[in-house]
Write a protein that holds these residues in place. Structure first.
Motif, PDB file in Angstrom:
ATOM      1  N   VAL A 581       0.829  -1.206   0.000  1.00 41.69           N
ATOM      2  CA  VAL A 581       0.000   0.000   0.000  1.00 41.69           C
ATOM      3  C   VAL A 581       0.866   1.260   0.000  1.00 41.69           C
ATOM      4  CG1 VAL A 581      -1.629   1.324   1.403  1.00 41.69           C
ATOM      5  CG2 VAL A 581      -1.998  -1.112   1.061  1.00 41.69           C
ATOM      6  N   GLN A 582       1.984   1.222   0.773  1.00 43.21           N
ATOM      7  CA  GLN A 582       2.883   2.387   0.782  1.00 43.21           C
ATOM      8  C   GLN A 582       3.463   2.632  -0.613  1.00 43.21           C
ATOM      9  OE1 GLN A 582       6.066   2.087   3.605  1.00 43.21           O
ATOM     10  NE2 GLN A 582       7.005   4.005   2.978  1.00 43.21           N
ATOM     11  N   ASP A 583       3.915   1.548  -1.281  1.00 47.31           N
ATOM     12  CA  ASP A 583       4.451   1.677  -2.633  1.00 47.31           C
ATOM     13  C   ASP A 583       3.376   2.199  -3.588  1.00 47.31           C
ATOM     14  OD1 ASP A 583       6.631   1.031  -4.664  1.00 47.31           O
ATOM     15  OD2 ASP A 583       4.988  -0.236  -5.410  1.00 47.31           O
ATOM     16  N   PHE A 584       2.103   1.728  -3.392  1.00 52.54           N
ATOM     17  CA  PHE A 584       0.991   2.180  -4.233  1.00 52.54           C
ATOM     18  C   PHE A 584       0.761   3.688  -4.067  1.00 52.54           C
ATOM     19  CE2 PHE A 584      -3.586   3.163  -4.284  1.00 52.54           C
ATOM     20  CZ  PHE A 584      -3.892   2.873  -5.601  1.00 52.54           C
ATOM     21  N   ARG A 585       0.786   4.166  -2.791  1.00 54.59           N
ATOM     22  CA  ARG A 585       0.602   5.594  -2.560  1.00 54.59           C
ATOM     23  C   ARG A 585       1.682   6.421  -3.254  1.00 54.59           C
ATOM     24  NH1 ARG A 585      -0.824   4.220   2.980  1.00 54.59           N
ATOM     25  NH2 ARG A 585       1.350   4.572   3.552  1.00 54.59           N
ATOM     26  N   GLU A 586       2.933   5.946  -3.166  1.00 58.31           N
ATOM     27  CA  GLU A 586       4.039   6.711  -3.742  1.00 58.31           C
ATOM     28  C   GLU A 586       3.962   6.738  -5.260  1.00 58.31           C
ATOM     29  OE1 GLU A 586       7.428   4.762  -2.193  1.00 58.31           O
ATOM     30  OE2 GLU A 586       7.227   5.600  -0.150  1.00 58.31           O
ATOM     31  N   ARG A 587       3.558   5.628  -5.873  1.00 59.99           N
ATOM     32  CA  ARG A 587       3.544   5.562  -7.342  1.00 59.99           C
ATOM     33  C   ARG A 587       2.309   6.227  -7.948  1.00 59.99           C
ATOM     34  NH1 ARG A 587       2.690   1.153  -9.272  1.00 59.99           N
ATOM     35  NH2 ARG A 587       2.361  -0.200  -7.476  1.00 59.99           N
ATOM     36  N   SER A 588       1.122   6.096  -7.257  1.00 56.31           N
ATOM     37  CA  SER A 588      -0.119   6.567  -7.869  1.00 56.31           C
ATOM     38  C   SER A 588      -0.588   7.923  -7.339  1.00 56.31           C
ATOM     39  CB  SER A 588      -1.234   5.548  -7.626  1.00 56.31           C
ATOM     40  OG  SER A 588      -1.523   5.466  -6.244  1.00 56.31           O
ATOM     41  N   GLY A 589      -0.132   8.293  -6.128  1.00 57.08           N
ATOM     42  CA  GLY A 589      -0.615   9.531  -5.522  1.00 57.08           C
ATOM     43  C   GLY A 589      -2.016   9.399  -4.938  1.00 57.08           C
ATOM     44  N   ILE A 590      -2.595   8.172  -4.876  1.00 58.44           N
ATOM     45  CA  ILE A 590      -3.935   7.932  -4.327  1.00 58.44           C
ATOM     46  C   ILE A 590      -3.808   7.618  -2.845  1.00 58.44           C
ATOM     47  CG2 ILE A 590      -5.988   6.462  -4.445  1.00 58.44           C
ATOM     48  CD1 ILE A 590      -5.317   5.949  -7.386  1.00 58.44           C
ATOM     49  N   ASP A 591      -4.666   8.234  -2.037  1.00 55.25           N
ATOM     50  CA  ASP A 591      -4.650   8.011  -0.600  1.00 55.25           C
ATOM     51  C   ASP A 591      -5.169   6.608  -0.296  1.00 55.25           C
ATOM     52  OD1 ASP A 591      -4.448   8.371   2.090  1.00 55.25           O
ATOM     53  OD2 ASP A 591      -6.368   9.421   2.287  1.00 55.25           O
ATOM     54  N   ALA A 592      -4.355   5.805   0.394  1.00 56.35           N
ATOM     55  CA  ALA A 592      -4.727   4.424   0.701  1.00 56.35           C
ATOM     56  C   ALA A 592      -4.366   4.122   2.144  1.00 56.35           C
ATOM     57  CB  ALA A 592      -4.033   3.451  -0.247  1.00 56.35           C
ATOM     58  N   GLU A 593      -5.280   3.378   2.836  1.00 57.40           N
ATOM     59  CA  GLU A 593      -5.070   3.031   4.229  1.00 57.40           C
ATOM     60  C   GLU A 593      -5.372   1.552   4.444  1.00 57.40           C
ATOM     61  OE1 GLU A 593      -3.855   4.893   6.561  1.00 57.40           O
ATOM     62  OE2 GLU A 593      -3.822   6.785   5.431  1.00 57.40           O
ATOM     63  N   VAL A 594      -4.660   0.957   5.459  1.00 53.55           N
ATOM     64  CA  VAL A 594      -4.873  -0.445   5.826  1.00 53.55           C
ATOM     65  C   VAL A 594      -5.304  -0.482   7.292  1.00 53.55           C
ATOM     66  CG1 VAL A 594      -3.882  -2.749   6.028  1.00 53.55           C
ATOM     67  CG2 VAL A 594      -3.135  -1.219   4.184  1.00 53.55           C
ATOM     68  N   VAL A 595      -6.405  -1.187   7.577  1.00 52.44           N
ATOM     69  CA  VAL A 595      -6.878  -1.388   8.943  1.00 52.44           C
ATOM     70  C   VAL A 595      -7.015  -2.885   9.163  1.00 52.44           C
ATOM     71  CG1 VAL A 595      -8.731  -0.981  10.589  1.00 52.44           C
ATOM     72  CG2 VAL A 595      -8.117   0.802   8.953  1.00 52.44           C
ATOM     73  N   SER A 596      -6.475  -3.401  10.302  1.00 51.86           N
ATOM     74  CA  SER A 596      -6.511  -4.845  10.538  1.00 51.86           C
ATOM     75  C   SER A 596      -6.617  -5.119  12.026  1.00 51.86           C
ATOM     76  CB  SER A 596      -5.257  -5.506   9.965  1.00 51.86           C
ATOM     77  OG  SER A 596      -5.231  -6.886  10.288  1.00 51.86           O
ATOM     78  N   ASN A 597      -7.335  -6.208  12.366  1.00 53.29           N
ATOM     79  CA  ASN A 597      -7.373  -6.689  13.744  1.00 53.29           C
ATOM     80  C   ASN A 597      -6.626  -8.007  13.881  1.00 53.29           C
ATOM     81  OD1 ASN A 597      -9.015  -8.561  12.540  1.00 53.29           O
ATOM     82  ND2 ASN A 597     -10.658  -8.430  14.068  1.00 53.29           N
ATOM     83  N   THR A 598      -5.812  -8.372  12.859  1.00 53.81           N
ATOM     84  CA  THR A 598      -5.096  -9.646  12.863  1.00 53.81           C
ATOM     85  C   THR A 598      -3.834  -9.518  12.031  1.00 53.81           C
ATOM     86  OG1 THR A 598      -5.218 -11.977  12.256  1.00 53.81           O
ATOM     87  CG2 THR A 598      -6.437 -10.449  10.876  1.00 53.81           C
ATOM     88  N   ARG A 599      -2.869 -10.396  12.343  1.00 56.04           N
ATOM     89  CA  ARG A 599      -1.667 -10.488  11.502  1.00 56.04           C
ATOM     90  C   ARG A 599      -1.752 -11.692  10.576  1.00 56.04           C
ATOM     91  NH1 ARG A 599       1.831  -6.753  13.002  1.00 56.04           N
ATOM     92  NH2 ARG A 599       3.475  -7.620  11.692  1.00 56.04           N
ATOM     93  N   ALA A 600      -2.882 -12.432  10.647  1.00 56.64           N
ATOM     94  CA  ALA A 600      -3.193 -13.523   9.708  1.00 56.64           C
ATOM     95  C   ALA A 600      -2.110 -14.576   9.672  1.00 56.64           C
ATOM     96  CB  ALA A 600      -3.449 -12.947   8.312  1.00 56.64           C
ATOM     97  N   ARG A 601      -1.534 -14.906  10.827  1.00 60.91           N
ATOM     98  CA  ARG A 601      -0.484 -15.926  10.834  1.00 60.91           C
ATOM     99  C   ARG A 601      -1.046 -17.332  10.719  1.00 60.91           C
ATOM    100  NH1 ARG A 601       2.796 -12.998  15.769  1.00 60.91           N
ATOM    101  NH2 ARG A 601       3.805 -11.379  14.498  1.00 60.91           N
ATOM    102  N   ALA A 602      -2.372 -17.496  10.892  1.00 59.54           N
ATOM    103  CA  ALA A 602      -2.965 -18.824  10.789  1.00 59.54           C
ATOM    104  C   ALA A 602      -3.176 -19.259   9.351  1.00 59.54           C
ATOM    105  CB  ALA A 602      -4.295 -18.857  11.528  1.00 59.54           C
TER     106      ALA A 602
END
Length: 703
Positions: A581-602
């Motif tokens: 998402v960070q790379d996407f923001r830098e390349r496209s200039g579009i505001d992007a955010e990630v919200v999570s309640n898990t690290r999905a290790r399962a």
């Protein structure tokens, strides 16, 4: 039985005469019943008419008294009256007298009958008022009371005294208001429009006449005649037919005036209320006798006219019964018998056509390309066509009397058979597929439609099954399904191979080629340090080469990360998505955010890769096509499931584009979701954006 046998031996003429008699007697009974019903209806109408007159009078009186009750209620709430303040009370009565002149005898008294204020200058003395019936009733009765007929103290005219208790704030009676109501004036107001011939009388609780439509001056205040004393006193509605004081017989109705104890007695002359009924009764009797005479004559004529045509029709029926299919009835005689003959001939023609149609239908069923089975209501086979015998191997003689369960292979659950039977026995239609067994044991597929066959009354007589052999179609479907599964497995394999190759190539680019470029950069740095101050051009050239090498190192690392970021393998899915998402923001200039309640290790490595690639493909599509300003990505783990949602506010995706063969990216995302045992859903509204939702099962709770 002997009576019916004797009747059959009678001639048609004799039977018609008996029929005439049989019809005439009920007709006479019907006319008599009609006359009695007319009499009852006329009596009910007369009672209703006289009651309506009484109800109207009672309603008119109740309305007038209700108006006085409302005025008294309003007056009793005035502060000056509730306080029994004589000055204020006098002012209030003066005000009311101006608005309501009929209140010119209104008096307010305390509980001992002493006048507090009065519209009259000389009200009734307290000792006389205290002994009066109206004062006692006013203090002891309801809040608003109506008195009996009595002579007014000052006017010597017959009045009914209206009273209203005055209550203080605690609800205790502290006084009473009284108003003598002139009965002659009330009589003119209530009974001025009484119909001529009607006698209307209003009687109080004591049996004294309050109002009377005829000669009121003579009757008001007198005790009512004792002929119907009980009817005067009882509640509800009652009736009486009796002569009046003038000797005229009248129908009287007695009704009560609500909340007063008064009774309204209305009488209409008997000759007037029953005159219409008597005319109708005489007319009905005359019409009934005329109808009976006319019916007798017509019955005799008809019996004489139908004997011969019926005999001729019976002869033709006998010929048809003997097998003469060409026999036809001659049309003659009365119209009805002629119509019977015509219908009889049409029936013969229809039977001939039906036989021909039945032959054609039988040929069509016999040559039908689908199996046809007819059973009785117990399910026993009554008919099978040749296609059934060719498909199942059972001959018609073998199948008749058997139950269709002879074809059962045992592969269909018993619940399905119970549902089928419940549906068709309830009158419904069932359709579905069977995996049946032929006589030789070979299995085959059939699509069946089973429905009930009813008679004209709607009773189910048989069940019809129309069945099509779909074995080849099922085999083709199985082959297509197997091919699709093989193709899906191949896609999974290709994705896995692609991921492995991308991972290998990423490591080689990052570790080997990156190290080579780093070494080259170090060598160029050493070379630059060895050059003297006089080699200015050469030092610039070396510096440019170092910058080129640094750019190459950055490009190699970027390419390696796009092939497969090592952060996905080293740190897990959530850091990899955050990096993406960070790379996407830098390349496209579009505001992007990630919200999570898990690290999905399962998640398994394959599932983590699938989630990462779906996010990567979605961000790529948003950057190229969506025209979005913001992108929200959420990861949520709950009850063993991981939910990924990617939401943008772009221009949306057309519905046809979601399933178009050109939408390779969307198809690839769906295949990756299936390969990871998950499901992908895409929802879009044109002009409002798109939502991509992925659900995956997890091996354990998210960490």
């Amino acid at each position: 039985m002997a009576k019916f046998s004797l009747l059959r031996r009678l001639s048609i003429r004799a039977q018609m005469l008996l029929l005439m008699l049989a019809v005439a007697l009920p007709a006479a009974a019907g006319i008599s019943w009609f006359i009695l019903a007319e009499s009852r209806d006329a009596t009910d109408a007369a009672y209703l008419r006289v009651k309506d007159l009484a109800d109207d009078t009672a309603s008119h009186i109740d309305l007038i008294l209700s108006d006085y009750d409302v005025l008294f209620s309003h007056l009793a709430t005035r502060a000056g009256i509730k306080a029994l303040d004589s000055k204020q009370c006098a002012l209030i009565l003066s005000e009311y007298l101006h608005l309501h002149p009929e209140f010119n005898t209104l008096t307010v008294r305390d509980t001992r009958a002493n006048p507090v204020c009065s519209s009259r200058r000389n009200p009734l003395p307290a000792e006389d008022a205290r002994d009066s019936n109206w004062f006692r009733r006013g203090m002891e009765g309801g809040e608003f009371t109506v008195g009996e007929a009595e002579l007014g103290y000052f006017t010597q005219r017959w009045v009914s005294v209206l009273t209203r208790r005055i209550l203080d704030d605690s609800g205790k009676a502290i006084g009473v208001m009284s108003l003598p109501l002139d009965l002659l004036k009330l009589n003119r107001r209530v009974l001025a429009t009484s119909s001529s011939g009607a006698v209307v009388t209003v009687i109080d609780r004591s049996g004294n006449i309050l109002l009377r439509s005829i000669e009121p001056e003579k009757w008001i205040g007198r005790h009512a005649p004792a002929a119907n004393t009980a009817a005067y006193r009882e509640q509800g509605t009652s009736y009486a037919l009796r002569p009046g004081v003038d000797g005229i017989s009248r129908l009287y109705a007695y009704v009560s005036v609500p909340s007063t104890g008064w009774r309204v007695v209305t009488g209409l002359p008997e000759d007037e209320v029953f005159a219409t009924h008597r005319r109708r009764l005489m007319r009905s009797i005359a019409l009934g006798l005329g109808a009976m005479i006319l019916w007798s004559w017509l019955a005799f004529r008809i019996s004489a006219a139908i004997v011969k045509p019926i005999s001729d029709l019976a002869g033709v029926a006998a010929r048809v019964a003997a097998g003469d299919t060409a026999a036809r009835a001659s049309v003659g005689g009365p119209k009805e018998i002629g119509e019977v003959a015509e219908e009889f001939n049409r029936m013969l023609e229809a039977r001939a056509l039906a036989n021909a149609s039945l032959r054609r239908l039988s040929e069509a069923v016999e040559q039908s390309p689908v199996s046809i089975v007819i059973t009785d209501t117990a399910g026993n086979i009554e008919y099978v066509n040749p296609k059934f015998t060719r498909v199942t191997g059972y001959g018609a003689a073998e199948a008749l009397g058997q139950n269709p369960r002879i074809l059962k292979s045992g592969e269909l659950a018993e619940d399905a058979y119970r549902e089928l039977w419940q549906t068709i026995t309830a009158g419904g239609e069932w359709s579905g597929e069977f995996h049946n067994k032929k006589k030789n044991g070979e299995l085959f597929w059939e699509h069946a439609r089973i429905l009930p066959i009813r008679d004209a009354a709607g009773t189910v007589l048989h069940f019809l099954a129309v069945k099509e052999d779909i074995t080849e179609r099922k085999r083709a479907e199985d082959a297509a399904r197997e091919a699709h599964e093989q193709l899906r497995q191949l896609t999974i394999r290709l994705n896995n191979v692609h991921e492995a190759e991308s991972s290998l190539l990423s490591r080689e680019l990052h570790d080997e080629f990156g190290q080579m470029l780093t070494s080259l950069k170090m060598d160029l740095g050493w070379l630059a340090s060895q050059l003297g101050e006089n080699n200015h051009d050469l030092k610039e050239k070396v510096a440019a080469s170092i910058a080129l090498v640094e750019s190459s190192v950055h490009s190699v690392r970027s390419i390696a990360a796009r092939l497969r970021p090592r952060i996905l393998d080293d740190l897990g899915l959530l850091p990899a998505i955050e990096w993406l998402v960070q790379d996407f923001r830098e390349r496209s200039g579009i505001d992007a955010e990630v919200v999570s309640n898990t690290r999905a290790r399962a998640l398994t490595p394959e599932q983590a890769t699938a989630v990462f690639r779906i996010v990567q493909e979605s961000l790529s599509n948003i950057a190229r096509h969506a025209g979005a300003k913001t992108v929200d990505i959420s990861l949520d783990a709950e009850e063993g499931w991981l939910t990924l949602e990617i939401r943008d506010d772009g221009k949306g995706v057309r519905e046809d584009a979601m399933t178009s063969y050109e939408s390779i990216g969307l198809l690839g995302m769906r295949e990756r979701a299936l390969a990871a045992a998950g499901e992908l859903k895409l929802e879009s509204v044109l002009g409002k954006g798109t939502v991509v939702t992925l659900r995956l099962p997890m091996e354990g709770e998210a960490a």
